[in-house]
Design an enzyme around this catalytic site. Structure first.
Site, PDB file in Angstrom:
ATOM      1  N   ASN A  71       0.848  -1.192   0.000  1.00 50.72           N
ATOM      2  CA  ASN A  71       0.000   0.000   0.000  1.00 50.72           C
ATOM      3  C   ASN A  71       0.884   1.242   0.000  1.00 50.72           C
ATOM      4  OD1 ASN A  71       0.663  -0.738   2.716  1.00 50.72           O
ATOM      5  ND2 ASN A  71      -0.973   0.528   3.515  1.00 50.72           N
ATOM      6  N   ILE A  72       0.419   2.242  -0.751  1.00 54.81           N
ATOM      7  CA  ILE A  72       1.169   3.491  -0.909  1.00 54.81           C
ATOM      8  C   ILE A  72       0.206   4.639  -0.619  1.00 54.81           C
ATOM      9  CG2 ILE A  72       2.573   4.904  -2.470  1.00 54.81           C
ATOM     10  CD1 ILE A  72       3.029   2.282  -4.140  1.00 54.81           C
ATOM     11  N   GLU A  73       0.395   5.284   0.522  1.00 54.90           N
ATOM     12  CA  GLU A  73      -0.531   6.336   0.941  1.00 54.90           C
ATOM     13  C   GLU A  73      -0.097   7.698   0.410  1.00 54.90           C
ATOM     14  OE1 GLU A  73      -1.011   5.802   5.193  1.00 54.90           O
ATOM     15  OE2 GLU A  73      -2.194   3.968   4.841  1.00 54.90           O
ATOM     16  N   CYS A  80      -4.073   0.487  -2.585  1.00 49.68           N
ATOM     17  CA  CYS A  80      -3.897  -0.723  -1.771  1.00 49.68           C
ATOM     18  C   CYS A  80      -2.786  -1.610  -2.349  1.00 49.68           C
ATOM     19  CB  CYS A  80      -5.185  -1.531  -1.759  1.00 49.68           C
ATOM     20  SG  CYS A  80      -6.566  -0.748  -0.925  1.00 49.68           S
ATOM     21  N   GLU A 135      -2.908  -4.786  -2.963  1.00 45.96           N
ATOM     22  CA  GLU A 135      -3.404  -5.730  -3.972  1.00 45.96           C
ATOM     23  C   GLU A 135      -3.438  -5.081  -5.352  1.00 45.96           C
ATOM     24  OE1 GLU A 135      -4.660  -4.890  -1.049  1.00 45.96           O
ATOM     25  OE2 GLU A 135      -6.038  -6.399  -0.270  1.00 45.96           O
ATOM     26  N   CYS A 176     -10.191  -5.067   0.353  1.00 51.07           N
ATOM     27  CA  CYS A 176     -11.312  -4.116   0.318  1.00 51.07           C
ATOM     28  C   CYS A 176     -12.160  -4.364  -0.928  1.00 51.07           C
ATOM     29  CB  CYS A 176     -10.794  -2.681   0.350  1.00 51.07           C
ATOM     30  SG  CYS A 176     -10.195  -2.085  -1.250  1.00 51.07           S
ATOM     31  N   CYS A 201     -10.566  -3.515  -4.375  1.00 50.69           N
ATOM     32  CA  CYS A 201      -9.589  -4.518  -4.824  1.00 50.69           C
ATOM     33  C   CYS A 201     -10.292  -5.792  -5.301  1.00 50.69           C
ATOM     34  CB  CYS A 201      -8.593  -4.823  -3.710  1.00 50.69           C
ATOM     35  SG  CYS A 201      -7.444  -3.443  -3.422  1.00 50.69           S
TER      36      CYS A 201
HETATM   37  N1  THU Z   1      -5.285  -1.327   2.393  1.00 55.18           N
HETATM   38  C1  THU Z   1      -4.725  -2.216   1.518  1.00 55.18           C
HETATM   39  O1  THU Z   1      -3.557  -2.093   1.137  1.00 55.18           O
HETATM   40  N2  THU Z   1      -5.493  -3.237   1.068  1.00 55.18           N
HETATM   41  C2  THU Z   1      -6.804  -3.427   1.391  1.00 55.18           C
HETATM   42  O2  THU Z   1      -7.457  -4.297   0.834  1.00 55.18           O
HETATM   43  C3  THU Z   1      -7.418  -2.610   2.444  1.00 55.18           C
HETATM   44  C4  THU Z   1      -6.638  -1.427   2.886  1.00 55.18           C
HETATM   45  C5  THU Z   1      -4.468  -0.192   2.858  1.00 55.18           C
HETATM   46  C6  THU Z   1      -4.935   1.146   2.347  1.00 55.18           C
HETATM   47  C7  THU Z   1      -4.419   2.092   3.429  1.00 55.18           C
HETATM   48  O3  THU Z   1      -3.089   2.442   3.098  1.00 55.18           O
HETATM   49  C8  THU Z   1      -4.395   1.239   4.673  1.00 55.18           C
HETATM   50  O4  THU Z   1      -4.500  -0.112   4.264  1.00 55.18           O
HETATM   51  C9  THU Z   1      -5.506   1.555   5.647  1.00 55.18           C
HETATM   52  O5  THU Z   1      -6.738   1.544   5.009  1.00 55.18           O
END
Ligand code: THU
Length: 137
Positions: free
Chosen positions: A43-45, A54, A56, A91, A94
């Protein structure tokens, strides 16, 4: 299964690269393509929040952008920073991206805390009665 364990280890390794300064929630994913290639993602915010992606989808978009369209399985390892304490199911967004490229009855989603502790479901179990490419055919 040995194959599951290898994919889980790749997801756990990818979690190290998670860029998650806002949530502190670190996710790694490892996507197995039909030709045996494994594509990892994290995941890259983003400070503006909505550009966040996300783990995935990072893995899927890496693979598709390199010409892959057929996939067998994805392993996901996510938890708050530190030890792996959770099963991190994908999520909804994804799941929808998986539905674009994967056969719902065959594609396997693995969520793991470790190589030994994990759960598996088909995409169909996670996204029943989904909307997909077949609707537009
Ligand atoms: N996140 C994922 O990488 N995959 C998911 O299926 C659910 C959420 C990440 C997004 C965000 O960076 C962090 O988790 C919190 O939501």
């Amino acid at each position: 299964m040995q194959k599951d364990r290898e994919l889980i280890q790749a997801a756990l390794d990818a979690r190290k690269y998670s860029y998650s300064p806002y949530s502190g929630y670190r996710v790694g994913a490892a996507l197995l393509a039909a030709d045996g290639t494994v594509y990892t993602g994290c995941n890259i915010e983003n400070a503006a929040f909505s550009p966040t992606i996300c783990a995935e989808r990072t893995a899927f978009f890496k693979a598709v952008s390199e010409g892959k369209r057929e996939f067998c399985a994805i392993a996901i390892a996510g938890s708050p920073d530190g030890e792996m304490t959770q099963f991190s199911w994908p999520c909804g967004v994804c799941r929808q991206v998986m539905a674009e490229f994967c056969d719902p009855k065959r594609f396997t989603v693995i969520v793991a805390k470790s190589e030994e502790v994990y759960e598996k479901r088909t995409l169909e179990e996670l996204l029943p009665k989904g909307f997909g490419p077949g609707n537009l055919a």
